[in-house]
Scaffold this active site. Structure first.
Site, short mmCIF file in Angstrom:
data_model
loop_
_atom_site.label_atom_id
_atom_site.label_comp_id
_atom_site.label_asym_id
_atom_site.label_seq_id
_atom_site.Cartn_x
_atom_site.Cartn_y
_atom_site.Cartn_z
N TYR A 1 2.79 10.11 -0.45
CA TYR A 1 3.95 9.52 0.54
C TYR A 1 5.29 9.78 -0.14
O TYR A 1 6.30 9.74 0.49
CB TYR A 1 3.84 8.06 0.78
CG TYR A 1 2.63 7.50 1.22
CD1 TYR A 1 1.71 8.24 1.80
CD2 TYR A 1 2.37 6.28 1.53
CE1 TYR A 1 0.66 7.96 2.39
CE2 TYR A 1 1.23 5.63 1.91
CZ TYR A 1 0.21 6.42 2.49
OH TYR A 1 -0.82 6.03 3.07
N LYS B 1 8.89 -9.65 10.32
CA LYS B 1 8.77 -11.02 10.44
C LYS B 1 7.62 -11.13 11.76
O LYS B 1 6.75 -11.90 11.62
CB LYS B 1 10.10 -11.56 11.07
CG LYS B 1 11.09 -11.77 10.04
CD LYS B 1 12.48 -12.17 10.32
CE LYS B 1 13.38 -12.48 9.27
NZ LYS B 1 14.69 -13.02 9.90
N HIS C 1 -8.00 9.37 -2.12
CA HIS C 1 -7.29 9.30 -0.76
C HIS C 1 -8.15 10.13 0.26
O HIS C 1 -8.22 9.51 1.38
CB HIS C 1 -5.91 10.13 -1.10
CG HIS C 1 -4.94 9.90 -0.01
ND1 HIS C 1 -3.50 9.84 -0.49
CD2 HIS C 1 -5.01 9.38 1.22
CE1 HIS C 1 -3.05 9.50 0.70
NE2 HIS C 1 -3.82 9.13 1.86
N ASN D 1 5.22 -9.46 12.44
CA ASN D 1 3.99 -9.01 12.10
C ASN D 1 3.05 -10.42 11.28
O ASN D 1 1.98 -10.46 11.64
CB ASN D 1 3.89 -8.07 11.16
CG ASN D 1 3.98 -6.56 11.98
OD1 ASN D 1 3.96 -6.43 13.05
ND2 ASN D 1 4.44 -5.69 11.19
N LYS E 1 -3.02 5.74 -4.56
CA LYS E 1 -4.12 6.87 -4.33
C LYS E 1 -3.82 8.20 -4.88
O LYS E 1 -2.91 8.65 -5.02
CB LYS E 1 -4.02 7.07 -2.71
CG LYS E 1 -3.96 5.94 -2.04
CD LYS E 1 -4.05 6.21 -0.24
CE LYS E 1 -3.91 5.02 0.49
NZ LYS E 1 -2.42 4.37 0.45
N ASP F 1 0.97 -1.09 0.00
CA ASP F 1 0.02 -0.02 0.05
C ASP F 1 0.81 1.29 0.04
O ASP F 1 1.73 1.44 0.99
CB ASP F 1 -1.00 0.12 1.45
CG ASP F 1 -1.62 1.24 1.30
OD1 ASP F 1 -2.85 1.08 0.65
OD2 ASP F 1 -1.38 2.23 2.05
N TYR G 1 -5.85 1.41 8.43
CA TYR G 1 -4.31 1.61 8.63
C TYR G 1 -4.20 2.31 9.86
O TYR G 1 -5.21 2.35 10.66
CB TYR G 1 -3.94 2.94 7.68
CG TYR G 1 -4.65 4.28 7.63
CD1 TYR G 1 -4.51 5.24 8.48
CD2 TYR G 1 -5.79 4.45 6.87
CE1 TYR G 1 -5.15 6.50 8.78
CE2 TYR G 1 -6.46 5.59 7.06
CZ TYR G 1 -6.05 6.62 7.80
OH TYR G 1 -6.64 7.81 7.76
#
Length: 324
Positions: free
Chosen positions: A56, A279, A118, A281, A85, A51, A217
């Site tokens: 960003y 890892k 967005h 997560n 987005k 994502d 998010y």
């Protein structure tokens, strides 16, 4: 159904989205190369949902990472689910196609798997400015997101994006889009802030009734960037109730916070550039919260938005004035 890192949820247009994604936002002072390296590592670990967003300012690096992992044979393009987005400064239909083209050129990909509005409001850059930042004044625009949506529908028809959706929309705004005369495609998802302090149960129920997937998010709370977050808000991962549930399962508070959202049937975006946390997560698929613990965590809801974006409160389409 047991959840695994390979589990995908079917969208209302027939495409499928992995239930766990890598979030790639980073504060401006974080070197862009970190996002590139983290994305490569995440793909090596088995993440297939990436994502990102124009605003960003790292789509070049994320594209580099995806293409490198395709080139070395780790994945095929069709294995990766990439979300981009359209930022609010491109909402004028004349500019919307240019906003998409900027992203696709930066990424050097042939298509996007998902393209979102967005925000539900439009902005225009102040004269002489090239980008939006929190320390610059916002210039509001009155472009209707329903008009912008038509451009996304055209991109889908052209095969340049596989699916289209929205982000940060409330129920009223979703209703307005869904009742738009001549609507060709309804949004496949609504990406919103969601965590144990903002469980989004009412919005999720509404979206589910319309076959719209909720994507979360800031599932671990938020970064503590003073430009965006009120530093007086409680730190989610330090919550004692969350800690006690985590201890019960011999898991970290972060793993339990993520598992809570996943188990609600919400797609989770986990943002981390740390190999160890990337890892860790994935450990959310190694255990399941019992119903009574889900209920306990649901009880922590405070309707707290870490990303309240208060500087945009005066915009008529600011989405957080309403409960959901």
């Amino acid at each position: 159904m047991a959840l695994t890192k390979d589990t995908r949820i079917t969208l209302n247009d027939g495409n499928t989205m992995p239930v766990l994604g890598l979030g790639t936002y980073a504060a401006p002072d974080v070197p862009k190369i970190q996002a590139e390296e983290a994305t490569k590592i995440a793909i090596d670990l088995g993440y297939r949902h990436i994502d990102c967003a124009y605003v960003y300012n790292n789509e070049v690096q994320i594209g580099n990472a995806i293409r490198a992992k395709i080139a070395d044979g780790t994945v095929r393009r069709e294995d990766i689910f990439y979300t981009g987005k359209l930022y609010s400064t491109f909402f004028n239909p004349v500019l919307a196609r240019k906003g998409f083209e900027k992203s696709i050129q930066d990424l050097q990909l042939d298509y996007l798997d998902l393209f979102l509005l967005h925000w539900p409001f439009s902005l225009k850059l102040a004269e002489g400015e090239e980008s939006i930042s929190p320390d610059k004044p916002y210039v509001y625009d009155n472009v209707d997101f329903c008009d912008t949506w038509e451009v996304l529908e055209q991109l889908k028809d052209a095969g340049l994006v596989k699916s289209i959706g929205v982000s940060n929309f409330n129920k009223r705004q979703l209703e307005r889009l869904l009742s738009k005369p001549g609507l060709k495609y309804k949004p496949v998802c609504n990406q919103v802030e969601c965590h144990v302090y903002l469980s989004q149960s009412k919005l999720q129920a509404y979206c589910k009734s319309k076959d719209i997937v909720l994507v979360a998010y800031s599932v671990l709370g938020s970064h503590r960037d003073k430009d965006w977050v009120d530093l007086s808000t409680p730190v989610l991962l330090e919550d004692p109730v969350l800690a006690s549930v985590a201890a019960k399962y011999n898991r970290s508070p972060a793993e339990v916070a993520m598992r809570f959202v996943l188990q609600k049937g919400i797609v989770v975006l986990a943002k981390s550039f740390s190999v160890a946390r990337l890892k860790q997560n994935l450990g959310v698929f190694d255990f399941e919260l019992k119903p009574e613990d889900m209920e306990t965590l649901e009880g922590l809801n405070k309707n707290l938005h870490y990303g309240a974006f208060k500087e945009m409160k005066q915009h008529p389409e600011y989405p957080f004035h309403e409960e959901y």
